[in-house]
Design a protein around this motif. Structure first.
Motif, PDB file in Angstrom:
ATOM      1  N   ASP A   1       0.697  -1.387  -0.050  1.00  0.00           N
ATOM      2  CA  ASP A   1       0.085  -0.115   0.028  1.00  0.00           C
ATOM      3  C   ASP A   1       0.895   1.293   0.006  1.00  0.00           C
ATOM      4  N   LEU A   2       2.183   1.127   0.207  1.00  0.00           N
ATOM      5  CA  LEU A   2       3.178   2.257   0.043  1.00  0.00           C
ATOM      6  C   LEU A   2       4.556   1.699  -0.580  1.00  0.00           C
ATOM      7  N   VAL A   3       4.646   2.598  -1.616  1.00  0.00           N
ATOM      8  CA  VAL A   3       5.929   2.396  -2.572  1.00  0.00           C
ATOM      9  C   VAL A   3       6.822   3.743  -2.397  1.00  0.00           C
ATOM     10  N   LEU A   4       8.175   3.333  -1.937  1.00  0.00           N
ATOM     11  CA  LEU A   4       8.945   4.749  -1.710  1.00  0.00           C
ATOM     12  C   LEU A   4      10.236   4.534  -2.698  1.00  0.00           C
ATOM     13  N   SER A   5      10.794   5.812  -3.006  1.00  0.00           N
ATOM     14  CA  SER A   5      11.987   5.748  -3.501  1.00  0.00           C
ATOM     15  C   SER A   5      12.776   7.068  -3.550  1.00  0.00           C
ATOM     16  N   ARG A   6      14.009   7.139  -3.197  1.00  0.00           N
ATOM     17  CA  ARG A   6      14.626   8.134  -3.265  1.00  0.00           C
ATOM     18  C   ARG A   6      15.913   8.236  -4.282  1.00  0.00           C
ATOM     19  N   HIS A   7      15.606   8.918  -5.489  1.00  0.00           N
ATOM     20  CA  HIS A   7      16.525   8.956  -6.390  1.00  0.00           C
ATOM     21  C   HIS A   7      16.692   7.839  -7.264  1.00  0.00           C
ATOM     22  N   PRO A   8      15.693   7.242  -7.640  1.00  0.00           N
ATOM     23  CA  PRO A   8      15.765   6.220  -8.769  1.00  0.00           C
ATOM     24  C   PRO A   8      16.272   6.511  -9.920  1.00  0.00           C
ATOM     25  N   VAL A   9      17.023   5.606 -10.460  1.00  0.00           N
ATOM     26  CA  VAL A   9      17.658   5.818 -11.918  1.00  0.00           C
ATOM     27  C   VAL A   9      16.572   6.077 -12.916  1.00  0.00           C
ATOM     28  N   ARG A  10      15.384   5.283 -12.820  1.00  0.00           N
ATOM     29  CA  ARG A  10      14.299   5.578 -13.419  1.00  0.00           C
ATOM     30  C   ARG A  10      13.204   5.069 -13.016  1.00  0.00           C
ATOM     31  N   ALA A  11      11.905   5.734 -12.929  1.00  0.00           N
ATOM     32  CA  ALA A  11      10.728   4.934 -12.439  1.00  0.00           C
ATOM     33  C   ALA A  11       9.949   4.244 -13.304  1.00  0.00           C
ATOM     34  N   HIS A  12       9.949   2.945 -12.952  1.00  0.00           N
ATOM     35  CA  HIS A  12       9.201   2.062 -13.734  1.00  0.00           C
ATOM     36  C   HIS A  12       7.681   2.362 -13.441  1.00  0.00           C
ATOM     37  N   TRP A  13       6.982   2.902 -14.069  1.00  0.00           N
ATOM     38  CA  TRP A  13       5.784   3.351 -13.631  1.00  0.00           C
ATOM     39  C   TRP A  13       4.705   2.106 -13.733  1.00  0.00           C
ATOM     40  N   ALA A  14       4.904   1.375 -14.932  1.00  0.00           N
ATOM     41  CA  ALA A  14       4.063   0.192 -15.009  1.00  0.00           C
ATOM     42  C   ALA A  14       3.938  -0.715 -13.701  1.00  0.00           C
ATOM     43  N   GLU A  15       5.405  -1.029 -13.459  1.00  0.00           N
ATOM     44  CA  GLU A  15       5.716  -1.977 -12.447  1.00  0.00           C
ATOM     45  C   GLU A  15       5.330  -1.368 -11.085  1.00  0.00           C
ATOM     46  N   ILE A  16       5.247  -0.112 -10.961  1.00  0.00           N
ATOM     47  CA  ILE A  16       5.224   0.497  -9.549  1.00  0.00           C
ATOM     48  C   ILE A  16       3.454   0.386  -9.340  1.00  0.00           C
ATOM     49  N   ALA A  17       2.784   0.852 -10.512  1.00  0.00           N
ATOM     50  CA  ALA A  17       1.145   0.546 -10.621  1.00  0.00           C
ATOM     51  C   ALA A  17       0.726  -0.944 -10.188  1.00  0.00           C
ATOM     52  N   ARG A  18       1.649  -1.780 -10.853  1.00  0.00           N
ATOM     53  CA  ARG A  18       1.298  -3.211 -10.408  1.00  0.00           C
ATOM     54  C   ARG A  18       1.361  -3.761  -9.113  1.00  0.00           C
ATOM     55  N   VAL A  19       2.448  -3.386  -8.437  1.00  0.00           N
ATOM     56  CA  VAL A  19       2.580  -3.815  -7.282  1.00  0.00           C
ATOM     57  C   VAL A  19       1.796  -3.196  -5.953  1.00  0.00           C
ATOM     58  N   LEU A  20       1.459  -1.797  -6.522  1.00  0.00           N
ATOM     59  CA  LEU A  20       0.521  -1.338  -5.425  1.00  0.00           C
ATOM     60  C   LEU A  20      -0.797  -1.804  -5.170  1.00  0.00           C
ATOM     61  N   ARG A  21      -1.502  -1.618  -4.107  1.00  0.00           N
ATOM     62  CA  ARG A  21      -2.839  -1.963  -3.935  1.00  0.00           C
ATOM     63  C   ARG A  21      -3.604  -0.842  -4.252  1.00  0.00           C
ATOM     64  N   PRO A  22      -4.855  -1.255  -4.684  1.00  0.00           N
ATOM     65  CA  PRO A  22      -5.964  -0.102  -5.069  1.00  0.00           C
ATOM     66  C   PRO A  22      -5.881   0.854  -3.751  1.00  0.00           C
ATOM     67  N   GLY A  23      -5.592   2.167  -4.070  1.00  0.00           N
ATOM     68  CA  GLY A  23      -5.512   3.122  -2.940  1.00  0.00           C
ATOM     69  C   GLY A  23      -4.457   3.499  -2.517  1.00  0.00           C
ATOM     70  N   GLY A  24      -3.450   2.642  -2.864  1.00  0.00           N
ATOM     71  CA  GLY A  24      -2.011   2.706  -2.524  1.00  0.00           C
ATOM     72  C   GLY A  24      -1.237   3.740  -3.103  1.00  0.00           C
ATOM     73  N   THR A  25      -0.024   4.218  -2.380  1.00  0.00           N
ATOM     74  CA  THR A  25       0.465   5.651  -2.808  1.00  0.00           C
ATOM     75  C   THR A  25       2.212   5.162  -3.359  1.00  0.00           C
ATOM     76  N   TYR A  26       2.494   5.770  -4.185  1.00  0.00           N
ATOM     77  CA  TYR A  26       3.681   6.088  -4.412  1.00  0.00           C
ATOM     78  C   TYR A  26       4.441   7.424  -4.212  1.00  0.00           C
ATOM     79  N   PHE A  27       5.380   7.415  -2.953  1.00  0.00           N
ATOM     80  CA  PHE A  27       5.804   8.676  -2.586  1.00  0.00           C
ATOM     81  C   PHE A  27       7.342   8.631  -2.764  1.00  0.00           C
ATOM     82  N   ALA A  28       7.789   9.632  -3.594  1.00  0.00           N
ATOM     83  CA  ALA A  28       9.358   9.606  -4.046  1.00  0.00           C
ATOM     84  C   ALA A  28      10.028  10.783  -4.174  1.00  0.00           C
ATOM     85  N   GLN A  29      11.308  11.115  -3.994  1.00  0.00           N
ATOM     86  CA  GLN A  29      11.962  12.121  -4.469  1.00  0.00           C
ATOM     87  C   GLN A  29      12.891  11.631  -5.565  1.00  0.00           C
ATOM     88  N   HIS A  30      12.458  12.330  -6.605  1.00  0.00           N
ATOM     89  CA  HIS A  30      13.263  12.199  -7.960  1.00  0.00           C
ATOM     90  C   HIS A  30      14.450  13.189  -8.274  1.00  0.00           C
TER      91      HIS A  30
END
Length: 266
Positions: free
Chosen positions: A124-153
């Motif tokens: 329900d929460l995915v974090l990342s600080r300074h990812p080389v590249r955000a793989h948006w489809a994968e982030i969306a896949r592993v998140l639960r409905p209503g879950g959040t991606y919170f990151a500093q790029h």
């Protein structure tokens, strides 16, 4: 005599910068040698607040686990029951595993460009600080409905004053890479709703050439293939400039993503 002393100082500083280990994302070695203003939003503290409200959390491209560990400490004792992190560089996997195991987090070795090694809707929460590249489809896949991606790029043209000192002027497409507007569009294309997006440009100073050498060895994508031997003339020129004019000034670029996977309709 003065020229000879400067030459020895240059050689000593370069050797020092080349000898510092580069694993992990601990930048404490730079204290007194380089400075970087921090974004006003305080990512690690804010991530701790998110962790305190989550039940299952993943930190992507965790490095040595230092930032995730700090955020988990901030969230304690209200940490998620399920904690995981991914990292692609073997020395960092070892370091992060040793650090994060005390928090109850499992570190999984996973290349940066590989699919995330987790089942659909695990977190329900995915974090990342300074990812080389955000793989948006994968982030969306592993998140639960209503879950959040919170990151500093890292944003566009970050520390490019230094990059272009070594590589020369870069094409507009390179300078504009990682632009938050483009990343917003990619996140939305993957089915996420971007509920918050903030960007800041921040002053960075390098006080000696050892700091430059260590930075370029540690942040390898800045000057790809950087070695002291290949760039010795430019390093020597920059060393003389710093001695004559003071710290070399550049500007880092950061943006904060707060994206949500839409909840299922009843």
């Amino acid at each position: 005599m003065a020229e000879q002393q400067t030459h020895r100082a240059f050689e000593d500083l370069v050797a020092e910068g080349a000898a510092v280990p580069t694993e992990g994302w601990d930048f404490s070695w730079f204290e007194g040698r380089a400075t970087e203003a921090r974004p006003s939003w305080g990512y690690a503290h804010a991530a701790g607040g998110r962790l305190a409200r989550a039940s299952a959390a993943l930190d992507i491209q965790t490095g040595g686990g230092e930032v995730f560990d700090f955020a988990l400490g901030t969230a304690a004792p209200d940490r998620p029951r399920l904690l995981a992190a991914t990292e692609g560089w073997p020395p960092n996997v070892t370091k992060a595993s040793a650090l994060l195991s005390a928090r109850g987090a499992v570190v999984v070795a996973s290349p940066e460009d590989a699919p995330l090694p987790f089942a659909d809707e695990t977190f329900d929460l995915v974090l990342s600080r300074h990812p080389v590249r955000a793989h948006w489809a994968e982030i969306a896949r592993v998140l639960r409905p209503g879950g959040t991606y919170f990151a500093q790029h890292v944003g566009p043209a970050s520390v490019f004053e230094l990059v272009e000192f070594f590589l020369g002027p870069q094409p507009a497409a390179v300078r504009g890479g990682r632009h938050p507007d483009g990343e917003r569009a990619a996140a939305e294309a993957a089915g996420l709703e971007v509920v918050g997006l903030r960007a800041e440009r921040l002053r960075t100073e390098f006080h000696d050439i050892a700091a430059v050498v260590h930075f370029l060895r540690k942040v390898v994508w800045m000057v790809p293939g950087f070695t002291v031997e290949e760039y010795e003339p430019r390093l020597r020129s920059l060393h003389r400039r710093i001695e004559a004019e003071g710290p070399f000034v550049a500007h880092s670029s950061r943006h904060l993503f707060d994206a949500r996977k839409p909840a299922r309709r009843p």
